[in-house]
Design a protein around this motif. Structure first.
Motif, PDB file in Angstrom:
ATOM      1  N   THR A   1       0.830  -1.213   0.000  1.00 35.35           N
ATOM      2  CA  THR A   1       0.000   0.000   0.000  1.00 35.35           C
ATOM      3  C   THR A   1       0.866   1.267   0.000  1.00 35.35           C
ATOM      4  OG1 THR A   1      -0.227  -0.247   2.403  1.00 35.35           O
ATOM      5  CG2 THR A   1      -2.051  -1.012   1.063  1.00 35.35           C
ATOM      6  N   ALA A   2       2.079   1.165   0.575  1.00 34.54           N
ATOM      7  CA  ALA A   2       2.986   2.330   0.538  1.00 34.54           C
ATOM      8  C   ALA A   2       3.429   2.640  -0.892  1.00 34.54           C
ATOM      9  CB  ALA A   2       4.203   2.067   1.418  1.00 34.54           C
ATOM     10  N   LEU A   3       3.450   1.613  -1.750  1.00 30.64           N
ATOM     11  CA  LEU A   3       3.909   1.808  -3.132  1.00 30.64           C
ATOM     12  C   LEU A   3       2.828   2.422  -4.030  1.00 30.64           C
ATOM     13  CD1 LEU A   3       5.800  -1.582  -3.622  1.00 30.64           C
ATOM     14  CD2 LEU A   3       6.803   0.657  -3.187  1.00 30.64           C
ATOM     15  N   LEU A   4       1.594   2.588  -3.517  1.00 32.39           N
ATOM     16  CA  LEU A   4       0.487   3.081  -4.347  1.00 32.39           C
ATOM     17  C   LEU A   4       0.546   4.581  -4.599  1.00 32.39           C
ATOM     18  CD1 LEU A   4      -2.541   1.149  -2.789  1.00 32.39           C
ATOM     19  CD2 LEU A   4      -1.335   0.624  -4.904  1.00 32.39           C
ATOM     20  N   PHE A   5       1.387   5.312  -3.869  1.00 33.16           N
ATOM     21  CA  PHE A   5       1.433   6.769  -4.020  1.00 33.16           C
ATOM     22  C   PHE A   5       1.355   7.171  -5.493  1.00 33.16           C
ATOM     23  CE2 PHE A   5       3.910  10.495  -5.137  1.00 33.16           C
ATOM     24  CZ  PHE A   5       3.387  11.450  -4.305  1.00 33.16           C
ATOM     25  N   PRO A   6       0.487   8.137  -5.837  1.00 36.79           N
ATOM     26  CA  PRO A   6      -0.311   9.059  -5.011  1.00 36.79           C
ATOM     27  C   PRO A   6      -1.716   8.549  -4.705  1.00 36.79           C
ATOM     28  CG  PRO A   6      -0.520   9.707  -7.287  1.00 36.79           C
ATOM     29  CD  PRO A   6       0.364   8.478  -7.278  1.00 36.79           C
ATOM     30  N   PHE A   7      -1.980   7.275  -4.982  1.00 35.47           N
ATOM     31  CA  PHE A   7      -3.320   6.716  -4.760  1.00 35.47           C
ATOM     32  C   PHE A   7      -3.367   6.016  -3.410  1.00 35.47           C
ATOM     33  CE2 PHE A   7      -2.199   6.652  -9.287  1.00 35.47           C
ATOM     34  CZ  PHE A   7      -3.117   7.571  -9.750  1.00 35.47           C
ATOM     35  N   GLN A   8      -4.587   5.689  -2.973  1.00 32.74           N
ATOM     36  CA  GLN A   8      -4.744   5.038  -1.675  1.00 32.74           C
ATOM     37  C   GLN A   8      -5.789   3.945  -1.777  1.00 32.74           C
ATOM     38  OE1 GLN A   8      -5.540   9.051  -0.120  1.00 32.74           O
ATOM     39  NE2 GLN A   8      -4.486   8.339   1.703  1.00 32.74           N
ATOM     40  N   TRP A   9      -5.557   2.858  -1.087  1.00 34.16           N
ATOM     41  CA  TRP A   9      -6.510   1.749  -1.064  1.00 34.16           C
ATOM     42  C   TRP A   9      -7.790   2.216  -0.379  1.00 34.16           C
ATOM     43  CZ3 TRP A   9      -7.217  -2.722  -3.354  1.00 34.16           C
ATOM     44  CH2 TRP A   9      -8.109  -3.654  -2.794  1.00 34.16           C
ATOM     45  N   GLN A  10      -8.933   2.001  -1.034  1.00 33.62           N
ATOM     46  CA  GLN A  10     -10.195   2.577  -0.558  1.00 33.62           C
ATOM     47  C   GLN A  10     -11.160   1.551   0.034  1.00 33.62           C
ATOM     48  OE1 GLN A  10     -10.993   5.925  -0.661  1.00 33.62           O
ATOM     49  NE2 GLN A  10      -8.864   6.155  -1.226  1.00 33.62           N
ATOM     50  N   HIS A  11     -10.758   0.300   0.112  1.00 30.26           N
ATOM     51  CA  HIS A  11     -11.727  -0.742   0.482  1.00 30.26           C
ATOM     52  C   HIS A  11     -11.315  -1.431   1.793  1.00 30.26           C
ATOM     53  CE1 HIS A  11     -13.722  -0.271  -3.412  1.00 30.26           C
ATOM     54  NE2 HIS A  11     -12.519  -0.143  -3.918  1.00 30.26           N
ATOM     55  N   VAL A  12     -11.915  -2.578   2.069  1.00 27.82           N
ATOM     56  CA  VAL A  12     -11.622  -3.317   3.309  1.00 27.82           C
ATOM     57  C   VAL A  12     -10.116  -3.604   3.390  1.00 27.82           C
ATOM     58  CG1 VAL A  12     -12.002  -5.471   4.549  1.00 27.82           C
ATOM     59  CG2 VAL A  12     -13.908  -4.376   3.372  1.00 27.82           C
ATOM     60  N   TYR A  13      -9.517  -3.235   4.511  1.00 22.30           N
ATOM     61  CA  TYR A  13      -8.071  -3.406   4.680  1.00 22.30           C
ATOM     62  C   TYR A  13      -7.820  -4.005   6.064  1.00 22.30           C
ATOM     63  CZ  TYR A  13      -3.085  -2.262   4.809  1.00 22.30           C
ATOM     64  OH  TYR A  13      -1.705  -2.331   4.882  1.00 22.30           O
ATOM     65  N   VAL A  14      -7.588  -5.317   6.125  1.00 24.78           N
ATOM     66  CA  VAL A  14      -7.338  -6.011   7.400  1.00 24.78           C
ATOM     67  C   VAL A  14      -6.119  -6.910   7.193  1.00 24.78           C
ATOM     68  CG1 VAL A  14      -8.380  -7.365   9.250  1.00 24.78           C
ATOM     69  CG2 VAL A  14      -9.849  -6.077   7.717  1.00 24.78           C
ATOM     70  N   PRO A  15      -4.907  -6.368   7.388  1.00 24.71           N
ATOM     71  CA  PRO A  15      -3.705  -7.177   7.131  1.00 24.71           C
ATOM     72  C   PRO A  15      -3.609  -8.424   8.004  1.00 24.71           C
ATOM     73  CG  PRO A  15      -3.147  -4.858   7.275  1.00 24.71           C
ATOM     74  CD  PRO A  15      -4.567  -4.979   7.719  1.00 24.71           C
ATOM     75  N   ILE A  16      -4.206  -8.379   9.201  1.00 26.12           N
ATOM     76  CA  ILE A  16      -4.246  -9.589  10.040  1.00 26.12           C
ATOM     77  C   ILE A  16      -5.713  -9.850  10.365  1.00 26.12           C
ATOM     78  CG2 ILE A  16      -3.617 -10.590  12.264  1.00 26.12           C
ATOM     79  CD1 ILE A  16      -1.086  -8.880  12.185  1.00 26.12           C
ATOM     80  N   LEU A  17      -6.246 -10.915   9.782  1.00 26.78           N
ATOM     81  CA  LEU A  17      -7.650 -11.263  10.006  1.00 26.78           C
ATOM     82  C   LEU A  17      -7.701 -12.301  11.126  1.00 26.78           C
ATOM     83  CD1 LEU A  17     -10.510 -10.775   8.815  1.00 26.78           C
ATOM     84  CD2 LEU A  17     -10.194 -12.892   7.537  1.00 26.78           C
ATOM     85  N   PRO A  18      -8.228 -11.937  12.296  1.00 30.14           N
ATOM     86  CA  PRO A  18      -8.290 -12.913  13.393  1.00 30.14           C
ATOM     87  C   PRO A  18      -9.150 -14.119  12.997  1.00 30.14           C
ATOM     88  CG  PRO A  18      -8.727 -10.684  14.182  1.00 30.14           C
ATOM     89  CD  PRO A  18      -8.734 -10.621  12.690  1.00 30.14           C
ATOM     90  N   ALA A  19      -8.860 -15.250  13.600  1.00 30.77           N
ATOM     91  CA  ALA A  19      -9.577 -16.486  13.264  1.00 30.77           C
ATOM     92  C   ALA A  19     -11.081 -16.321  13.443  1.00 30.77           C
ATOM     93  CB  ALA A  19      -9.060 -17.621  14.152  1.00 30.77           C
ATOM     94  N   SER A  20     -11.485 -15.498  14.399  1.00 34.90           N
ATOM     95  CA  SER A  20     -12.917 -15.324  14.672  1.00 34.90           C
ATOM     96  C   SER A  20     -13.628 -14.509  13.598  1.00 34.90           C
ATOM     97  CB  SER A  20     -13.093 -14.631  16.022  1.00 34.90           C
ATOM     98  OG  SER A  20     -12.324 -13.452  16.045  1.00 34.90           O
ATOM     99  N   LEU A  21     -12.870 -13.901  12.682  1.00 41.33           N
ATOM    100  CA  LEU A  21     -13.485 -13.051  11.653  1.00 41.33           C
ATOM    101  C   LEU A  21     -13.375 -13.650  10.259  1.00 41.33           C
ATOM    102  CD1 LEU A  21     -12.444  -9.436  12.689  1.00 41.33           C
ATOM    103  CD2 LEU A  21     -14.595 -10.591  13.059  1.00 41.33           C
TER     104      LEU A  21
END
Length: 1316
Positions: A308-328
């Motif tokens: 996501t740091a490499l996207l400059f000048p754009f930004q990720w606009q959607h669901v962003y969960v780099p660590i998804l807990p087992a309960s989710l």
């Protein structure tokens, strides 16, 4: 929300917001973590148990409320884990982030370690669980795929049998023999991702607890210092603060630099390699669903934050969960683009991982160095040169571009290898050259101590290893600092290479931004209805190789948000990323005039790598600011003591609040007001901006060095507040927040069924809204394009853009069909549903032999002229797709089926039929699934139904190599001629992609159609032939060999139908075929038009735009006396207007992009084409009727003119310039070549061919004066004829000269047999 504490007022400028401790709650005891979905077959030591937040300081911060459930879940995503003394208990570090409702992010950094369990209650509970488990599995061998190196090491000094027993005892627990350890986590929560600094601070805290010597100050002093007395470094500055043993340094980029990114890109490239990372980067840019997969939480975070740091000048606009807990895990069902990280369990194979949807999924197996890409994946522009440039940067830092070997191995495996080396080498002192690396693997591990003890007993010296340790400790700090500096240099240089690509690709983006609104309020009110970017013009300006990627990218949410920010900057302060990007484009323009290279796809390397790294080097080498040192707090006597190896219970009273005399605390009121305005700004845009949390207060204070140790000056002036938002703005913001934000980030803190249901309901609403927007855009732009063809307005859509929109619709349908699946089968949820429907239907109703049917489910004959009914069948369309050997995957088949249904205007009807089988839908989908929400489903089908109002050729134009059956029908005019012919007829069908070749039609093929009452109406000839896709049909050649008694044949028209798409073309004729009748033609070239379906089930037919260009209705041709005598002849003005229009259409044709041009044959030979217009011109005043009604044709005049020229040329009477004589010869050569062709085309056909050849070879303007000068004109034309009017003829020549510059290519069907 709890009331904020006094000290919390300074939070916006603080380095850290919270310090948190998570672990086991001895009062509640062991609680199994049901949400983690653990397997109770496992040993209790392998299971997970619920963890708790044991303490957090401060209690709460007003603008970053503490979310206890989310923090606990992310600090210990697997819950508590237990170990015994034989297991590996090395501390672990990982980080996480939480995206708040306003889009800003909070980062957490976690140090997890193991503490001895002192509670007898817990130990007894574990013993009981183990005994129960052992009793259940008595006799079975305890599986242990990953016995730790500690257990191996501890068994080295025992016999083999004992070692084996040890292996079997792995994961066992005996309260009398074993010591039980449990995981505990300490965490810092910060507004910015200072990963290196937090890692150092936490590891030093833990070291202080495990060290034999107590720390210089109580731990509370260091925690209080980092929470309340360490400020954020101002932009462009570095800051040093003190931890327990060593100082910690952090820095922030300046306002003109790339935003902060502290996660080492080195690791991301080592883990994946350059090519995989570029492919992943492209998937992220195109907003696909991205799933990262690794055993290591920190690897998930490193890759996610790196990409996501490499996207400059754009930004990720959607669901962003780099660590998804087992309960989710249910969030993987989200039917929206997402970027999530999933921890892989040891030994779990990718094939066993069941994901709800994979049609648009990019799966990244980090540990195995593998990326699985979606289908139909466009490559990043200049990909090879781009990879080469990144590789050069990596090689300068000693990183192999293909990634490092050690990253694809697990750390455990390497440690055991290193240990084996030590054990097998009897001398134990002769370490190889990379001994230091081996030592690092073993450093801090109790294994080494046991090995040393073993060595002493066996008389082996370990001095070399101890010396290594001493030498290592001496240079350890310097080495760490050098590594950190190298990482920072590499980060900035690699990011500059990526940023440079966007600067070049979008250097002129501002020219295409449409800024139509007068003020912010009106823009916000009409945002959804307005087009903000001229996509068609932008794409037409780009190099051809860039188009597949760019056409998809400019449709993404991140690009739309970027353009919205640009428009907003008229009224608001520029968004930070946009400001940096625009300044770079300005610099590029200053140093490099880009206009000559506008359409160039040549690759330009980044030229500012060295300068970009210098700023960060200077900040890290020369520290700008130093924070207050940790100091003794006002603690009671006896507080602050601790027991070695146990993290102490901290004194809440001293950690709950910050210092009262903090000077910069009072100044944050201004910053907070600005922050509130900024947050309002962000809410209606739906931004996901991590820079937003870079604390506007510090931006105001950056030049005043607002650190209370030295700042004595007055606070900076307060800027006037911005204009407030109106009620309509607020309404827009609320709608954006409710639809966008809730889809962006799953709520981690509440997992009740009601909340999960509400989240799914928001997904349903979001999908419906997306469907409405997509169909509206497809409809409006397509109709706009058709209107342009008719001469209204300007084109707003290209074929490339249309294809992108349809691909986007396919993706949306896949996501809708993936939402709420009970069990996933195959990669395409839609195709899986279709197959199950097909299977059920075919059991009830065996497949019909032919798609042509007289059954009840049919489409009426399009013309009423005898074309057999074509069955309207979802199953039949599926079979067409299944028979296409070119498509290899389920995802491809689903997309082909969608395209075919859209082209046939049956998409909504087919999907309605598919969903009408409610029993199947209930079997396949959970209750909350989109497809089981009746009202939304009906609206969705209605939106798709609106697409029937326009014509798509999205199947025919994409699958160009498939074999398609065509049905040709020849319909005679029975009243005026024989219904049948004794000759041998043939046809040749041509389209934009090729022709069928000449196909003989058997004389015996007769078909009868009946009107009501079974009265014979038509007898016609019909044949079905199969050939490679011809595309849109343009012409039909029809002819016969003139054999037999009834050879003459009056053909009304030819109908040709594509039996897959159902498109029917009518080729009007209305002319005789036969010698001695009409113009004596035995073959004719007919120009086709698409027939508009007139069946009752064609909803939307009334709002369909008119056809692009009607084909020639031959009865209007002036050379047919029997059919034209009653029609009124056009006036001179109408004829001149028709010529101008025909030439104008040809000019417009050549000004379109090559792929958008369509058929030139229609523009030349169609009803309003050039040939028709010139025929009218030449027929004006022509003396055609003679005695006994014998007709004289245009071609008769042409032949007589040639005879005159050839005769006078032989006599030598022509006293004209050489150029005139040359034109005469050329004209005669062309006419003779046409007369000499073996084809039996009639006189009108020959005239048509002459005009087409003259247009192709740019000779028409030279031939017309030739005919005007011919003396025959006075005998064959009346005085008032246009051809005898000099002014009109000169005007005609000037008009025809406008097409001289174009390279006209004629269809092979027109010029067959002509050798010129």
């Amino acid at each position: 929300m709890s009331v904020s504490t006094p000290g919390s007022a300074t939070a916006p400028c603080r380095f850290a917001h919270y310090f948190v401790i998570c672990g086991i709650d001895t009062e509640t005891g062991l609680e199994p973590d049901d949400l983690a979905g653990e397997n109770f077959e496992q040993s209790p030591l392998k299971r997970t148990f619920k963890s708790k937040v044991l303490a957090h300081f401060p209690e709460n911060i007003e603008w970053n409320p503490f979310d206890q459930d989310a923090v606990n879940m992310l600090c210990m995503p697997k819950g508590l884990s237990f170990r015994t003394q034989v297991d590996n208990r090395d501390p672990q570090f990982h980080s996480y982030l939480i995206t708040r409702e306003d889009g800003s992010r909070t980062y957490g950094f976690v140090h997890t370690f193991y503490e001895e369990v002192t509670s007898k209650q817990i130990c007894t509970a574990m013993q009981t669980l183990y005994q129960m488990h052992h009793a259940e599995h008595a006799g079975s061998v305890c599986a242990s795929s990953s016995c730790s190196m500690d257990s191996l090491a501890s068994s080295l000094d025992e016999g083999d049998a004992t070692s084996l027993n040890k292996l079997h005892c792995c994961s066992s627990y005996d309260i009398s023999r074993d010591t039980l350890y449990v995981s505990k986590a300490i965490c810092l929560i910060t507004p910015l991702p200072f990963m290196h600094a937090c890692r150092k601070f936490l590891s030093q805290l833990h070291r202080a607890v495990t060290s034999q010597q107590p720390p210089p100050l109580p731990l509370e002093s260091y925690i209080h210092n980092v929470l309340y007395e360490v400020p954020l470094p101002p932009p462009g500055r570095s800051l040093k603060f003190h931890s327990v043993y060593e100082p910690v340094v952090c820095q922030r980029p300046g306002p003109s630099e790339l935003p902060l990114a502290d996660y080492p890109l080195r690791e991301a490239f080592e883990l994946l390699g350059v090519e995989n990372l570029v492919q992943l980067f492209t998937c992220v840019l195109l907003e696909m669903q991205i799933l990262l997969y690794s055993q290591d939480y920190q690897r998930l975070m490193t890759v996610a934050e790196g990409i996501t740091a490499l996207l400059f000048p754009f930004q990720w606009q959607h669901v962003y969960v780099p660590i998804l807990p087992a309960s989710l895990l249910h969030f993987l069902d989200a039917p929206v683009p997402y970027l999530m990280g999933l921890q892989s369990k040891e030994g779990t194979d990718r094939s066993k991982l069941e994901l709800p949807q994979e049609a648009n999924l990019c799966f990244v197996d980090i540990d195995n160095h593998f990326v699985e890409l979606p289908e139909d994946f466009p490559q990043f522009p200049n990909k090879l040169e781009f990879i080469q440039e990144i590789s050069e940067v990596l090689l300068r830092f000693g990183i192999p571009p293909e990634g490092s070997l050690h990253c694809s191995q697990s750390a455990t495996h390497l440690k055991s290898l290193a240990l084996n080396d030590l054990v097998n080498d009897k001398k134990n002192g002769n370490l190889p050259g990379d001994a230091l690396a081996v030592f690092e693997l073993l450093q801090g591990n109790p294994t080494l101590e046991r090995l040393q003890a073993l060595a002493k007993r066996t008389g082996v010296t370990m001095g070399r290893v101890e010396a290594l340790g001493r030498g290592k400790n001496k240079d350890w700090r310097l080495q760490c600092e050098e590594e950190e500096l190298q990482d920072a240099r590499l980060n900035v240089q690699v990011r500059e290479v990526f940023a440079s690509r966007f600067t070049q690709m979008f250097a002129d983006y501002e020219a295409f931004v449409i800024q139509s609104a007068q003020d912010l309020e009106s823009w916000l009110t009409n945002r959804e209805q307005m087009q903000n970017f001229d996509k068609a013009s932008f794409l037409s300006d780009q190099p051809e190789p860039y188009l597949p990627f760019l056409s998809h990218f400019i449709e993404t949410q991140m690009f739309a948000t970027f353009i919205d920010n640009k428009i907003m900057s008229q009224w608001e302060e520029k968004e930070p990323l946009l400001r940096v990007f625009d300044s770079r484009i300005e610099k590029t323009r200053m140093y490099n005039v880009r206009v000559p290279n506008l359409r160039s796809s040549s690759y330009q390397k980044c030229t500012i790598l060295k300068e970009s790294a210098q700023a960060i080097e200077q900040r890290l080498m020369k520290i700008d600011h130093t924070a207050i040192h940790p100091h003794l707090l006002d603690m009671k006597i006896g507080q602050g003591k601790y027991e070695q190896g146990f993290f102490p219970k901290l004194q809440a009273d001293v950690l709950a609040t910050g210092p009262a005399n903090n000077k910069w605390a009072s100044r944050t009121a201004t910053a907070q007001r600005r922050k509130d305005r900024h947050r309002q700004h962000s809410e209606h845009l739906g931004l996901d901006n991590d820079l937003r949390e870079q604390v506007e207060g510090c931006l105001v204070l950056q030049n005043s060095m607002a650190f209370w140790e030295w700042d004595q000056g007055a606070p900076p002036p307060i800027r006037p507040p911005k204009k407030s938002f109106s009620a309509c703005c607020l309404k827009y913001m609320q709608e954006a927040r409710s639809l966008g934000k809730n889809l962006r980030q799953p709520k981690l803190s509440d997992l009740s069924p009601a909340v999960i249901a509400q989240t799914n309901w928001k997904f349903v609403e979001g999908l419906l809204k997306e469907c409405r927007m997509k169909t509206k855009r497809m409809l409006v732009e397509k109709m706009g394009h058709e209107a342009v063809e008719l001469g209204h307005g300007e084109a707003s859509i290209t074929g490339l853009e249309e294809n992108t929109l349809i691909a986007s619709l396919c993706d949306l349908l896949e996501r809708i069909w993936s939402h709420g699946l009970q069990v996933k089968q195959g990669k395409s949820a839609l195709w899986s549903h279709l197959l199950q429907y097909q299977e059920r239907e075919e059991k009830l109703d065996p497949p019909a032999e032919s798609p042509v049917s007289v059954g009840p489910e049919r489409r009426k004959s399009e013309t009423g002229m005898g074309m057999p009914f074509l069955r309207v069948s979802l199953i039949q369309d599926m079979r067409h797709i299944q028979n296409m050997s070119e498509i290899k995957t389920d995802v491809g088949r689903a997309r082909a089926w969608i395209r075919l249904s859209l082209e046939k205007k049956l998409l909504s009807q087919h999907l309605k039929q598919l969903l009408s089988n409610q029993a199947l839908t209930k079997k396949l989908y959970k209750r909350y699934a989109f497809l089981r929400c009746e009202e939304e489903k009906e609206q969705f089908l209605f939106h798709l139904l609106s697409l029937n109002a326009v014509d798509y050729f999205c199947f025919t134009s994409v699958f160009t190599t498939i074999m398609i059956p065509y049905r040709a029908l020849i319909i005679p005019i029975k009243k005026l001629s024989n219904a049948i012919t004794t000759s041998n007829p043939w046809v040749c069908v041509s389209g934009e992609l090729g022709d069928s070749g000449v196909m003989q039609i058997p004389k015996n093929v007769l078909e009868m159609t009946f009107e009501s009452g079974f009265r014979p109406h038509h007898t016609h000839i019909s044949a079905v032939f199969k050939c490679q896709n011809l595309g849109k049909l343009t012409t039909v050649q029809i002819g016969h060999d003139n054999s037999g008694l009834l050879a003459k044949w009056l053909v009304d028209c030819v109908m040709v139908r594509n039996e897959i798409s159902g498109h029917t073309y009518k080729f009007p004729c209305g002319r005789w075929l036969g010698k001695g009748v009409d113009d004596g033609s035995l073959e004719r070239i007919l120009i086709g038009e698409l027939v508009i379906p007139c069946s009752e089930d064609d909803v939307g037919r009334n709002c369909r735009t008119p056809p692009l260009q009607r084909s020639p209705t031959q009865p209007r041709r002036l050379s047919i006396p029997s059919l034209t005598s009653r029609s009124s002849k056009p006036t001179a003005a109408q004829i001149q207007e028709a010529i101008g229009e025909a030439v104008n259409n040809i000019v417009k044709h050549f000004h379109k992009p090559e792929k958008e041009r369509g058929s030139l044959t229609i523009l030349l030979c169609g009803e309003n084409g050039l040939v028709s217009a010139l025929e009218q011109f030449f027929h004006h005043g022509f003396k055609s009727s003679r005695i006994f009604q014998k007709n004289v044709f245009m071609w008769d005049f042409v032949e007589k003119a040639v005879a005159y020229f050839e005769t006078t040329d032989q006599i030598g009477d022509i006293q004209e310039p050489e150029s005139f004589n040359l034109t005469c010869k050329t004209f005669c050569q062309y006419v003779n070549a046409i007369n000499g062709t073996p084809r039996s085309i009639g006189k009108d056909g020959k005239f048509q061919l002459l005009v087409c050849l003259g247009a192709r070879d740019h000779l028409l303007p030279q031939w017309i004066p030739l005919l005007v000068e011919c003396p025959l004109i006075t005998r064959m034309y009346e005085e008032y004829a246009l051809l005898r009017d000099r002014m009109t003829v000169n005007s005609l020549i000037r008009v025809l000269q406008t097409i001289q510059d174009f390279n006209i290519t004629l269809e092979s069907s027109l010029v067959k047999g002509i050798d010129l």
